[in-house]
Motif scaffolding. Structure first.
Motif, PDB file in Angstrom:
ATOM      1  N   ASP A 205      60.315  -8.196   0.711  1.00  0.00           N
ATOM      2  CA  ASP A 205      59.888  -7.776   2.207  1.00  0.00           C
ATOM      3  C   ASP A 205      60.070  -6.483   2.538  1.00  0.00           C
ATOM      4  OD1 ASP A 205      59.754 -10.737   2.381  1.00  0.00           O
ATOM      5  OD2 ASP A 205      61.519 -10.966   3.558  1.00  0.00           O
ATOM      6  N   GLU A 206      61.165  -5.696   2.274  1.00  0.00           N
ATOM      7  CA  GLU A 206      60.885  -4.136   2.439  1.00  0.00           C
ATOM      8  C   GLU A 206      60.006  -3.524   1.713  1.00  0.00           C
ATOM      9  OE1 GLU A 206      64.685  -2.688   1.797  1.00  0.00           O
ATOM     10  OE2 GLU A 206      65.665  -4.250   2.972  1.00  0.00           O
ATOM     11  N   ALA A 207      59.680  -3.847   0.532  1.00  0.00           N
ATOM     12  CA  ALA A 207      58.629  -3.221  -0.304  1.00  0.00           C
ATOM     13  C   ALA A 207      57.351  -3.548   0.200  1.00  0.00           C
ATOM     14  CB  ALA A 207      58.860  -3.806  -1.921  1.00  0.00           C
ATOM     15  N   ARG A 208      57.037  -4.791   0.646  1.00  0.00           N
ATOM     16  CA  ARG A 208      55.668  -4.795   1.319  1.00  0.00           C
ATOM     17  C   ARG A 208      55.211  -3.878   2.528  1.00  0.00           C
ATOM     18  NH1 ARG A 208      53.372 -10.269   0.804  1.00  0.00           N
ATOM     19  NH2 ARG A 208      51.700  -9.393   2.175  1.00  0.00           N
ATOM     20  N   ARG A 209      56.231  -3.185   3.055  1.00  0.00           N
ATOM     21  CA  ARG A 209      55.869  -2.130   3.852  1.00  0.00           C
ATOM     22  C   ARG A 209      55.064  -1.053   3.450  1.00  0.00           C
ATOM     23  NH1 ARG A 209      61.144  -0.286   6.969  1.00  0.00           N
ATOM     24  NH2 ARG A 209      61.771  -0.071   4.843  1.00  0.00           N
ATOM     25  N   VAL A 210      55.126  -0.688   1.932  1.00  0.00           N
ATOM     26  CA  VAL A 210      54.453   0.290   1.569  1.00  0.00           C
ATOM     27  C   VAL A 210      53.670  -0.218   0.232  1.00  0.00           C
ATOM     28  CG1 VAL A 210      56.251   1.979   1.877  1.00  0.00           C
ATOM     29  CG2 VAL A 210      56.571   0.798  -0.388  1.00  0.00           C
ATOM     30  N   ASN A 211      53.775  -1.555   0.000  1.00  0.00           N
ATOM     31  CA  ASN A 211      52.980  -2.031  -1.086  1.00  0.00           C
ATOM     32  C   ASN A 211      52.576  -3.604  -0.407  1.00  0.00           C
ATOM     33  OD1 ASN A 211      51.812  -3.495  -3.266  1.00  0.00           O
ATOM     34  ND2 ASN A 211      53.394  -3.066  -4.800  1.00  0.00           N
ATOM     35  N   PRO A 212      51.470  -3.521   0.217  1.00  0.00           N
ATOM     36  CA  PRO A 212      50.977  -4.469   1.072  1.00  0.00           C
ATOM     37  C   PRO A 212      50.685  -5.630   0.164  1.00  0.00           C
ATOM     38  CG  PRO A 212      49.196  -2.667   0.922  1.00  0.00           C
ATOM     39  CD  PRO A 212      50.356  -2.327   0.617  1.00  0.00           C
ATOM     40  N   LEU A 213      50.044  -5.499  -1.121  1.00  0.00           N
ATOM     41  CA  LEU A 213      49.788  -6.650  -1.883  1.00  0.00           C
ATOM     42  C   LEU A 213      50.772  -7.142  -2.909  1.00  0.00           C
ATOM     43  CD1 LEU A 213      46.196  -5.187  -2.915  1.00  0.00           C
ATOM     44  CD2 LEU A 213      46.779  -6.817  -0.839  1.00  0.00           C
ATOM     45  N   LEU A 214      51.912  -6.769  -2.921  1.00  0.00           N
ATOM     46  CA  LEU A 214      53.038  -7.160  -3.488  1.00  0.00           C
ATOM     47  C   LEU A 214      52.854  -8.784  -3.296  1.00  0.00           C
ATOM     48  CD1 LEU A 214      55.365  -6.717  -5.431  1.00  0.00           C
ATOM     49  CD2 LEU A 214      56.822  -6.370  -3.443  1.00  0.00           C
ATOM     50  N   THR A 215      52.904  -9.537  -4.583  1.00  0.00           N
ATOM     51  CA  THR A 215      52.892 -11.032  -4.312  1.00  0.00           C
ATOM     52  C   THR A 215      54.177 -11.758  -5.274  1.00  0.00           C
ATOM     53  OG1 THR A 215      50.451 -10.865  -3.996  1.00  0.00           O
ATOM     54  CG2 THR A 215      51.227 -12.880  -4.823  1.00  0.00           C
ATOM     55  N   MET A 216      54.745 -12.842  -4.615  1.00  0.00           N
ATOM     56  CA  MET A 216      55.553 -13.600  -5.465  1.00  0.00           C
ATOM     57  C   MET A 216      54.694 -14.498  -6.215  1.00  0.00           C
ATOM     58  SD  MET A 216      58.980 -13.422  -5.012  1.00  0.00           S
ATOM     59  CE  MET A 216      60.023 -12.598  -3.792  1.00  0.00           C
ATOM     60  N   LEU A 217      54.940 -14.484  -7.570  1.00  0.00           N
ATOM     61  CA  LEU A 217      54.280 -15.299  -8.529  1.00  0.00           C
ATOM     62  C   LEU A 217      55.045 -16.596  -8.942  1.00  0.00           C
ATOM     63  CD1 LEU A 217      51.563 -15.196  -9.918  1.00  0.00           C
ATOM     64  CD2 LEU A 217      52.748 -14.209 -11.938  1.00  0.00           C
ATOM     65  N   GLY A 218      56.071 -16.415  -9.170  1.00  0.00           N
ATOM     66  CA  GLY A 218      56.800 -17.974  -9.478  1.00  0.00           C
ATOM     67  C   GLY A 218      58.313 -17.568  -9.980  1.00  0.00           C
ATOM     68  N   ILE A 219      58.904 -18.427 -10.330  1.00  0.00           N
ATOM     69  CA  ILE A 219      60.512 -18.663 -10.731  1.00  0.00           C
ATOM     70  C   ILE A 219      60.425 -19.383 -11.916  1.00  0.00           C
ATOM     71  CG2 ILE A 219      62.793 -19.230 -10.364  1.00  0.00           C
ATOM     72  CD1 ILE A 219      62.279 -18.426  -7.226  1.00  0.00           C
ATOM     73  N   ILE A 220      61.501 -18.821 -12.914  1.00  0.00           N
ATOM     74  CA  ILE A 220      61.448 -19.297 -14.223  1.00  0.00           C
ATOM     75  C   ILE A 220      63.143 -19.856 -14.280  1.00  0.00           C
ATOM     76  CG2 ILE A 220      61.687 -18.894 -16.642  1.00  0.00           C
ATOM     77  CD1 ILE A 220      59.738 -16.478 -15.861  1.00  0.00           C
ATOM     78  N   LEU A 221      63.175 -20.987 -14.664  1.00  0.00           N
ATOM     79  CA  LEU A 221      64.688 -21.547 -14.796  1.00  0.00           C
ATOM     80  C   LEU A 221      64.738 -20.890 -16.155  1.00  0.00           C
ATOM     81  CD1 LEU A 221      64.850 -24.867 -13.385  1.00  0.00           C
ATOM     82  CD2 LEU A 221      65.701 -22.795 -12.170  1.00  0.00           C
ATOM     83  N   PHE A 222      66.036 -20.264 -16.539  1.00  0.00           N
ATOM     84  CA  PHE A 222      66.339 -19.609 -17.708  1.00  0.00           C
ATOM     85  C   PHE A 222      67.896 -20.119 -18.236  1.00  0.00           C
ATOM     86  CE2 PHE A 222      68.645 -16.238 -20.159  1.00  0.00           C
ATOM     87  CZ  PHE A 222      67.728 -15.889 -21.073  1.00  0.00           C
ATOM     88  N   ALA A 223      67.782 -20.354 -19.523  1.00  0.00           N
ATOM     89  CA  ALA A 223      68.977 -20.719 -20.330  1.00  0.00           C
ATOM     90  C   ALA A 223      69.492 -22.122 -19.657  1.00  0.00           C
ATOM     91  CB  ALA A 223      69.892 -19.741 -20.243  1.00  0.00           C
TER      92      ALA A 223
END
Length: 323
Positions: A205-223
């Motif tokens: 959310d903080e990074a979106r202030r300088v990078n407006p197109l930053l996008t959550m793509l997805g989550i991987i369950l690992f190990a």
């Protein structure tokens, strides 16, 4: 994906420290960051094996792949324990910190044909404690664009750029997020790893202030156990609750194999290279095949998800209004 060198860079200047900078975000569709605030959640392993799966995928498509991985972690594990980079290139992150100090282009080192790396290591702490506070004082929130300033001049050289985000390092986490278009989070199913995704969401959310197109793509369950359906559902429900609209779970999990993990780290090579040995007749555990299949499938799912989300983001406003 980009094929031409971007002749573009930018300078941080005090007169625009509180204003958005003129950055060609449209040229950064190929930048992914792999994140979790909890150490041991799979970020580095996923980054390394996704990079080599991408190489295989692009070769099958008849392309000569060009992939760049950034290790901005003070541990430097991507270079040392995953890629087994030649020792002559292991500078503990000194070249990276020098670029960040001066705002000059990053200098990749070769890992193997088609794959380059920005080497991390303990020198990164010098940027966090010495350089960044002075940047923050001079440029406020735009100080979080320093890594992008150094990456952008070489970004067009590559088909994909993958950033391994460090745990428990808010400064470098924001630097990596501000460079990226897509955020992929990996997590184990324990509560500490799951909560680590929420911390990344806050930095997102903080990074979106300088990078407006930053996008959550997805989550991987690992190990995790591939058939642990109830555990996966419990983890997914919790992630959906804390991430809300930012949640998308990839269908394929990375299965747990203690032996595969040990072999991969001991030999200082990613899983896909162990699989090459296995396919060539080496006596390695059959579980390598299963974990390899996990990564191969996950690679396709990430690329497909990217195309779907990008298509929505590029849809004309008029078309959205009619939908």
């Amino acid at each position: 994906m980009p094929t031409d060198v971007l002749p573009y860079s930018f300078a941080l200047a005090e007169y625009d420290k509180d204003e958005p900078l003129d950055i060609p975000w449209e040229d950064l569709w190929h930048v992914y960051v792999f994140a979790n605030d909890k150490g041991g959640s799979g970020k580095t392993s996923v980054t390394a094996n996704f990079a080599l799966m991408l190489m295989r995928y692009l070769k099958k498509m008849g392309q000569e792949p060009r992939i760049l991985a950034l290790d901005i972690n003070g541990q430097g594990n991507l270079a040392i324990h995953e890629f087994g980079v030649d020792k002559k290139y292991l500078d503990e992150g000194e070249a990276l910190v020098e670029a960040l100090r001066k705002g000059t282009p990053l200098k990749p080192v070769p890992v193997r044909p088609g794959l380059d790396l920005i080497v991390g290591g303990p020198k990164i702490e010098e940027f966090v404690t010495d350089v960044y506070p002075r940047l923050r004082s001079a440029f406020t929130k735009n100080a979080d664009l320093r890594l992008l300033q150094c990456l952008l001049p070489i970004a067009g050289d590559y088909d994909f750029i993958l950033i391994d985000l460090p745990p428990e390092n808010p400064v470098m986490q924001r630097q990596g997020l501000a460079c990226s278009r897509w955020v992929v989070m990996s997590t184990k199913t324990d509560r500490g790893s799951l909560d680590g995704t929420l911390t990344i969401k806050k930095h997102f959310d903080e990074a979106r202030r300088v990078n407006p197109l930053l996008t959550m793509l997805g989550i991987i369950l690992f190990a995790t156990g591939r058939n642990s359906t109830l555990i996966h559902k419990k983890a997914s429900d919790y992630l959906r609750k804390i991430l809300k609209g930012g949640y998308h779970g990839f269908d394929r999990v990375i299965g747990h194999s203690e032996l595969v993990a040990s072999l991969s780290r001991d030999d200082e090579h990613p899983l896909v290279e162990l699989f090459d040995q296995y396919a060539g007749g080496a006596k390695l555990p059959d579980t390598i095949q299963s974990v390899y299949d996990d990564y191969e499938t996950l690679c396709r799912q990430i690329l497909q998800r990217t195309q779907e989300v990008r298509a929505i983001m590029e849809r004309p406003i008029e078309e959205e209004a009619d939908a």
